[in-house]
Design a protein around this motif. Structure first.
Motif, short mmCIF file in Angstrom:
data_model
loop_
_atom_site.label_atom_id
_atom_site.label_comp_id
_atom_site.label_asym_id
_atom_site.label_seq_id
_atom_site.Cartn_x
_atom_site.Cartn_y
_atom_site.Cartn_z
N LEU A 47 9.17 1.55 -3.57
CA LEU A 47 9.10 1.42 -5.03
C LEU A 47 10.19 0.46 -5.53
O LEU A 47 9.94 -0.39 -6.39
CB LEU A 47 9.26 2.79 -5.69
N ALA A 48 11.40 0.58 -4.98
CA ALA A 48 12.50 -0.29 -5.39
C ALA A 48 12.18 -1.75 -5.09
O ALA A 48 12.46 -2.65 -5.89
CB ALA A 48 13.78 0.13 -4.68
N ALA A 49 11.57 -1.99 -3.93
CA ALA A 49 11.20 -3.37 -3.55
C ALA A 49 10.15 -3.92 -4.50
O ALA A 49 10.23 -5.07 -4.95
CB ALA A 49 10.69 -3.41 -2.12
N LYS A 50 9.15 -3.11 -4.83
CA LYS A 50 8.07 -3.56 -5.70
C LYS A 50 8.58 -3.85 -7.12
O LYS A 50 8.26 -4.89 -7.72
CB LYS A 50 6.96 -2.51 -5.76
N LYS B 274 8.67 2.82 9.67
CA LYS B 274 7.89 3.85 9.00
C LYS B 274 6.60 3.29 8.40
O LYS B 274 5.82 4.03 7.80
CB LYS B 274 8.72 4.52 7.91
N LEU B 275 6.39 1.98 8.56
CA LEU B 275 5.20 1.34 7.98
C LEU B 275 4.01 1.46 8.91
O LEU B 275 4.15 1.54 10.14
CB LEU B 275 5.49 -0.14 7.69
N LEU C 64 6.78 -7.37 3.54
CA LEU C 64 5.97 -6.23 3.95
C LEU C 64 5.88 -5.15 2.87
O LEU C 64 4.80 -4.63 2.59
CB LEU C 64 6.52 -5.64 5.24
N LEU C 65 7.00 -4.84 2.23
CA LEU C 65 6.99 -3.74 1.24
C LEU C 65 6.25 -4.12 -0.03
O LEU C 65 5.62 -3.26 -0.66
CB LEU C 65 8.42 -3.31 0.91
N THR C 66 6.33 -5.39 -0.41
CA THR C 66 5.61 -5.80 -1.63
C THR C 66 4.11 -5.87 -1.40
O THR C 66 3.34 -6.05 -2.35
CB THR C 66 6.13 -7.15 -2.16
N HIS C 67 3.68 -5.76 -0.14
CA HIS C 67 2.26 -5.71 0.18
C HIS C 67 1.87 -4.36 0.80
O HIS C 67 0.90 -4.27 1.55
CB HIS C 67 1.89 -6.84 1.14
N GLY D 167 3.37 3.61 2.54
CA GLY D 167 3.84 2.79 3.66
C GLY D 167 2.76 2.10 4.44
O GLY D 167 3.04 1.52 5.50
N ARG D 168 1.54 2.09 3.95
CA ARG D 168 0.46 1.39 4.63
C ARG D 168 0.44 -0.07 4.18
O ARG D 168 0.32 -0.35 2.99
CB ARG D 168 -0.89 2.05 4.34
N VAL D 169 0.57 -1.00 5.11
CA VAL D 169 0.57 -2.43 4.79
C VAL D 169 -0.86 -2.85 4.47
O VAL D 169 -1.77 -2.65 5.28
CB VAL D 169 1.14 -3.25 5.96
#
Length: 438
Positions: free
Chosen positions: A7-10, A40-41, A91-94, A99-101
């Motif tokens: 969430l912080a990354a997004k 964890k992704l 990766l986190l913004t997508h 945690g699913r890419v």
């Protein structure tokens, strides 16, 4: 903490976009919440890492386009944020908050020193290594230390390894990756190959037994066909081999199929060979590969040409001796009268140690077609001294600013070649555009 990190990354990425910014800050923030967020992704489909000293951005971008044209939903760090925080940002913004890419394929350009932080922590299906050259000694240290950092994570790697079979420093990785499936790409002997070279500063000794390596031929620097004088270490059989190289037409063949490469220089053909290896690995047909080569975007500052009326200016990035020497070869082939503008900085991204300019053959520029050499940047006087020591007999000048240097260069009747280091590239490019009213 996982959900908070994502969430912080997004949120931080969205805020940065609102003010027209990007970069790796969202990943840095996410890692403060959860330093183990990468493992964890959840991923679906191939996860491809591309690393090496030269060419990883162009190679990764072409592989991204290859997979996209083959029907994959691909995410990549196309802008080149290739350190750990930049990769986490991508990766986190997508990803979903769970945690699913959200992609069916990932292509990630990774800085060589950061492979040890990425490879063990995500389910990599394919690691591609282009080459190893001495680069930014203040940051990357000696090349041996850099290679050892990658070797340290290879014994537990069980998937596919795609290596430049003409670089002994890359081929040695297979000695440590005993559990990997290894594929090799490279280039056959051609009319540009040479029996000896004074460019090769690496690749002299066998990584297996320490004896001197022998070369049947060199393509450039220490890239070529090699074998150990005492043991069985040698150029492996190539799974993808480029043949019929024509640097004038920027063309080659592979498995009997004719290709046009999108960029100039032999070193760029190795990037294409890596793409062809991925296409073979994923069973992607040659028509799609040709389409990728045909529409490959020209990265800013990689032989980028600016034209206005009868004035031409060509901009190139340089960052280490091998890459710079290949740029020198391209300029040397141009028999037009020209002015050379060199912008040398020594900030962290450039490498604070600029001694590499003495390992670069700037003498290739020192002929009757080069009418003037203008130096600028934070180390402009060091660059001018290097040109002077090289024996250039034409006019050498130093300008205080990039703006003055570009103005002086363009205010001549000659073609202009601008050469800039990392932190100087964007300011130089912007100045060219402004000065030429483009």
């Amino acid at each position: 903490m996982q959900t908070l990190a994502i969430l912080a990354a997004k949120v931080s990425s969205l805020l940065l976009k609102c003010i027209g910014r990007g970069g790796s800050l969202p990943g840095s923030i996410a890692l403060k919440f959860d330093n183990n967020i990468l493992n964890k992704l959840e991923f679906t489909g191939p996860v491809i890492l591309v690393t090496g000293t030269n060419g990883k951005t162009s190679t990764a971008n072409m592989i991204t386009d290859l997979l996209a044209n083959a029907g994959y939903n691909v995410i990549s760090n196309r802008k080149g944020d290739n350190l750990k925080a930049g990769i986490v940002t991508t990766l986190l913004t997508h990803s979903s908050l769970s945690g699913r890419v959200n992609a069916t394929a990932c292509v990630l350009e990774v800085d060589e020193l950061n492979i040890r932080h990425i490879l063990p922590n995500i389910p990599v299906t394919c690691l591609i290594v282009n080459n190893f050259f001495r680069d930014q000694l203040d940051r990357a240290k000696e090349m041996e230390q850099l290679i050892e950092s990658i070797e340290s994570v290879l014994p537990n790697y069980h998937d596919d390894l795609i290596l430049n079979g003409n670089d002994p420093n890359v081929v040695r990785l297979a000695l440590k990756a005993k559990n990997a499936h290894v594929y090799y790409y490279g280039m056959d002997k051609n009319k540009y190959s040479v029996a000896s070279t004074n460019e090769a500063s690496e690749g002299k000794f066998c990584p297996k037994c320490g004896a001197r390596l022998k070369y049947d031929f060199y393509q450039y620097s220490h890239i070529g066909q090699f074998s150990c004088s005492k043991c069985d270490f040698k150029t492996p059989n190539l799974d993808v081999c480029i043949e019929d190289v024509d640097l004038t037409k920027q063309s080659f063949t592979c498995d009997g199929i004719y290709y046009r490469q999108p960029y100039m220089g032999m070193y760029s053909m190795y990037n294409c060979a890596a793409v062809l290896m991925v296409a073979k690995y994923l069973n992607i047909n040659s028509d799609i590969v040709k389409k990728v080569f045909e529409h490959a975007p020209q990265p800013a500052g990689r032989n980028e040409s600016f034209q206005k009326d009868d004035k031409t200016c060509i901009l190139n990035l340089v960052k280490n001796p091998t890459g710079a020497n290949e740029v020198m070869k391209v300029i040397e082939k141009d028999e037009d009268d020209k002015v050379i503008c060199i912008v040398l900085n020594d900030r962290e991204q450039d490498g604070t140690d600029v001694s590499w300019i003495y390992d670069t053959f700037f003498e290739k520029l020192m002929n009757d077609h080069t009418k003037r050499i203008i130096c600028t940047g934070l180390r402009g006087y060091d660059m001018a001294l290097r040109i002077y020591y090289g024996g250039y007999e034409g006019e050498i000048s130093v300008e205080d600013t990039i703006e003055q240097a570009i103005h002086s260069s363009l205010n001549t009747p000659y073609k202009v070649y601008a050469i800039a280091t990392y932190t100087a590239l964007l300011p130089t490019r912007q100045t060219i555009i402004k000065e030429m009213n483009l």
